[in-house]
Write an enzyme that holds these catalytic residues in place. Structure first.
Site, PDB file in Angstrom:
ATOM      1  N   CYS A 113      14.136   4.909   9.133  1.00 19.23           N
ATOM      2  CA  CYS A 113      14.359   3.449   9.132  1.00 19.23           C
ATOM      3  C   CYS A 113      15.795   3.073   9.507  1.00 19.23           C
ATOM      4  O   CYS A 113      16.069   1.920   9.827  1.00 19.23           O
ATOM      5  CB  CYS A 113      14.007   2.864   7.778  1.00 19.23           C
ATOM      6  N   HIS A 252      17.117  -3.712   6.900  1.00 20.25           N
ATOM      7  CA  HIS A 252      15.841  -3.030   7.102  1.00 20.25           C
ATOM      8  C   HIS A 252      14.807  -3.684   6.178  1.00 20.25           C
ATOM      9  O   HIS A 252      15.102  -4.037   5.044  1.00 20.25           O
ATOM     10  CB  HIS A 252      15.968  -1.544   6.779  1.00 20.25           C
ATOM     11  N   ASN A 282       6.842  -3.005   7.017  1.00 20.93           N
ATOM     12  CA  ASN A 282       7.924  -2.064   7.303  1.00 20.93           C
ATOM     13  C   ASN A 282       7.582  -1.313   8.593  1.00 20.93           C
ATOM     14  O   ASN A 282       6.595  -0.589   8.635  1.00 20.93           O
ATOM     15  CB  ASN A 282       8.050  -1.098   6.112  1.00 20.93           C
TER      16      ASN A 282
HETATM   17  N1  COA Z   1      -2.519  -2.407  -4.785  1.00 19.76           N
HETATM   18  C1  COA Z   1      -2.696  -2.492  -6.111  1.00 19.76           C
HETATM   19  N2  COA Z   1      -2.066  -1.690  -6.991  1.00 19.76           N
HETATM   20  C2  COA Z   1      -1.251  -0.759  -6.482  1.00 19.76           C
HETATM   21  C3  COA Z   1      -1.048  -0.606  -5.102  1.00 19.76           C
HETATM   22  C4  COA Z   1      -1.716  -1.478  -4.248  1.00 19.76           C
HETATM   23  N3  COA Z   1      -1.578  -1.418  -2.914  1.00 19.76           N
HETATM   24  N4  COA Z   1      -0.162   0.404  -4.905  1.00 19.76           N
HETATM   25  C5  COA Z   1       0.174   0.879  -6.104  1.00 19.76           C
HETATM   26  N5  COA Z   1      -0.492   0.184  -7.064  1.00 19.76           N
HETATM   27  C6  COA Z   1      -0.426   0.351  -8.512  1.00 19.76           C
HETATM   28  C7  COA Z   1       0.000   1.734  -8.906  1.00 19.76           C
HETATM   29  O1  COA Z   1      -1.100   2.610  -8.882  1.00 19.76           O
HETATM   30  C8  COA Z   1       0.532   1.507 -10.284  1.00 19.76           C
HETATM   31  O2  COA Z   1      -0.539   1.453 -11.180  1.00 19.76           O
HETATM   32  P1  COA Z   1      -0.439   2.116 -12.634  1.00 19.76           P
HETATM   33  O3  COA Z   1       0.696   1.398 -13.299  1.00 19.76           O
HETATM   34  O4  COA Z   1      -1.773   1.841 -13.195  1.00 19.76           O
HETATM   35  O5  COA Z   1      -0.142   3.550 -12.377  1.00 19.76           O
HETATM   36  C9  COA Z   1       1.133   0.107 -10.198  1.00 19.76           C
HETATM   37  O6  COA Z   1       0.563  -0.504  -9.040  1.00 19.76           O
HETATM   38  C10 COA Z   1       2.654   0.082 -10.085  1.00 19.76           C
HETATM   39  O7  COA Z   1       3.036   1.012  -9.116  1.00 19.76           O
HETATM   40  P2  COA Z   1       4.539   1.196  -8.744  1.00 19.76           P
HETATM   41  O8  COA Z   1       4.669   2.288  -7.728  1.00 19.76           O
HETATM   42  O9  COA Z   1       5.387   1.305  -9.970  1.00 19.76           O
HETATM   43  O10 COA Z   1       4.871  -0.213  -8.053  1.00 19.76           O
HETATM   44  P3  COA Z   1       6.211  -0.761  -7.567  1.00 19.76           P
HETATM   45  O11 COA Z   1       6.514  -2.056  -8.190  1.00 19.76           O
HETATM   46  O12 COA Z   1       7.317   0.275  -7.574  1.00 19.76           O
HETATM   47  O13 COA Z   1       5.903  -1.074  -6.025  1.00 19.76           O
HETATM   48  C11 COA Z   1       6.316  -0.111  -3.879  1.00 19.76           C
HETATM   49  C12 COA Z   1       5.516  -0.017  -5.178  1.00 19.76           C
HETATM   50  C13 COA Z   1       5.913   1.059  -2.989  1.00 19.76           C
HETATM   51  C14 COA Z   1       5.986  -1.415  -3.201  1.00 19.76           C
HETATM   52  C15 COA Z   1       7.821  -0.054  -4.176  1.00 19.76           C
HETATM   53  O14 COA Z   1       8.091   1.004  -5.073  1.00 19.76           O
HETATM   54  C16 COA Z   1       8.685   0.122  -2.968  1.00 19.76           C
HETATM   55  O15 COA Z   1       8.751  -0.730  -2.118  1.00 19.76           O
HETATM   56  N6  COA Z   1       9.422   1.241  -2.901  1.00 19.76           N
HETATM   57  C17 COA Z   1      10.333   1.529  -1.841  1.00 19.76           C
HETATM   58  C18 COA Z   1       9.604   1.814  -0.582  1.00 19.76           C
HETATM   59  C19 COA Z   1      10.529   2.131   0.513  1.00 19.76           C
HETATM   60  O16 COA Z   1      11.643   1.739   0.508  1.00 19.76           O
HETATM   61  N7  COA Z   1       9.987   2.865   1.464  1.00 19.76           N
HETATM   62  C20 COA Z   1      10.563   3.207   2.667  1.00 19.76           C
HETATM   63  C21 COA Z   1      11.981   3.484   2.677  1.00 19.76           C
HETATM   64  S1  COA Z   1      12.516   2.837   4.138  1.00 19.76           S
END
Ligand code: COA
Length: 325
Positions: A113, A252, A282
């Site tokens: 990214c 980004h 993204n």
């Molecule tokens: N729809 C519904 N629920 C979802 C889901 C979806 N698409 N994806 C994950 N969940 C659930 C998980 O299973 C989890 O459930 P649980 O609590 O029962 O285990 C819950 O939602 C919370 O998951 P979590 O991973 O803690 O969510 P979050 O608030 O951290 O959001 C991301 C997840 C991926 C959106 C976030 O962590 C993120 O953006 N991270 C950085 C990503 C990034 O920067 N990537 C690239 C680098 S360039």
């Protein structure tokens, strides 16, 4: 050293759009979850048969036209991508041929990214030191080709697209400062495990879905906020500037919550942050450059403005850049 600036821009987003409502039919998710956790409403996806070089080529043509240059004027083509058409040769070589840029050297940059910021930083050095006159830097991705459409943790996040810029000598303004960084100890938290020399493709790697990207989103979130904040602080310090000098930050677009947390830490108000994540998701190396293209197109960047690019991604890598427009 010569001053180097962006003299042309262009983007291409594939026509097909996948909305959150469409995703609700594919995995156990909801528009509400995706919107509140990420800020994404829809993303562009390639049609079957469309590859990264196809997107990159269309963006490149627009950027060249916008710069009023011909392909023969190019000395260098860099393509930042983690989803090349094939492991080798480089997408940049395919673009060199398609454009007919017969005087250009060409290679790809793998910095996820942060790839576009890495790309303009590298190209700038070639022009500043008078080695080359004109460089084309592209960020292009077909992330849909490495997305596991059964994994709701990742498939809601990504999209396809491309953006390109032409860099040349400028009399005034241009790139003031760039800063790049890497922490390779965290390769494991965002990667694509198979298909390379470590785990060549076998029926087993395919069966185990190892040809799709894997991500520990939660862990990345915190690192992204801190790293993007530090990168912005460092590049501005190098430029002899403060956040009050910045007219627009173009970050980004991984997650709106990450972006807003960074802006808050830096004391930059929402109005001075450019977002296209809602429409594009993204797009890795294509995110920062398409956001830049759109901000310029929408008249949000005016001559003399100070803009700050700030990116972070798999590697882990990061890069930031201050430009006087
Ligand atoms: N729809 C519904 N629920 C979802 C889901 C979806 N698409 N994806 C994950 N969940 C659930 C998980 O299973 C989890 O459930 P649980 O609590 O029962 O285990 C819950 O939602 C919370 O998951 P979590 O991973 O803690 O969510 P979050 O608030 O951290 O959001 C991301 C997840 C991926 C959106 C976030 O962590 C993120 O953006 N991270 C950085 C990503 C990034 O920067 N990537 C690239 C680098 S360039």
């Amino acid at each position: 050293m010569k001053k180097v600036g962006i003299v042309g821009l262009g983007e291409y987003l594939p026509e097909k759009i996948l909305t959150n409502a469409d995703l609700e039919k594919i995995v156990d998710t909801s528009d509400e979850w995706i919107t509140t956790r990420t800020g994404i409403k829809e993303r562009h996806l390639v049609q079957e048969g469309q590859a990264t070089s196809d997107l990159a080529f269309l963006a490149a043509q627009k950027a060249l036209k916008n710069a009023n240059l011909k392909p023969e004027d190019l000395d260098l083509i860099l393509v930042a991508t983690i989803t090349p058409d094939m492991p080798f040769p480089a997408v940049a070589a395919i673009i060199q041929d398609k454009l007919g840029a017969k005087h250009a050297a060409a290679f790809d940059i793998s910095a996820a990214c942060a790839g576009f910021v890495y790309g303009i930083s590298v190209a700038e050095k070639f022009i500043a030191s008078s080695v080359y006159k004109n460089a084309l830097v592209i960020g292009a991705e077909t992330l849909s080709s490495v997305t596991d459409w059964q994994d709701r943790n990742t498939c809601v996040l990504f999209g396809d697209g491309a953006g390109a810029v032409v860099l040349s000598e400028v009399k005034k303004g241009g790139i003031i400062s760039t800063y790049l960084g890497c922490d390779g100890s965290k390769v494991g938290i965002l990667n694509l495990p198979a298909g390379g020399s470590r785990n060549p493709a076998t029926t087993e790697t395919v069966r185990n879905r190892q040809h799709y990207l894997k991500m520990q989103g939660n862990e990345l979130f915190k690192i992204a906020v801190n790293t993007m904040t530090e990168a912005a602080q460092t590049v501005l310090k190098q430029a002899g500037m403060t956040f009050s000098d910045v007219d627009l930050i173009i970050p980004h677009q991984a997650n709106e919550r990450i972006i807003m947390a960074v802006a808050k830490k830096l004391g930059i108000p929402k109005e001075r942050v450019y977002l296209n994540i809602e429409r594009c998701g993204n797009m890795s190396s294509a995110s920062t450059v398409t956001a830049l293209c759109e901000a310029v197109e929408e008249g949000k960047v005016k001559k003399g403005d100070i803009i700050l690019l700030d990116a972070f991604g798999a590697g882990l890598v990061w890069g930031a850049c201050v430009i006087e427009w």
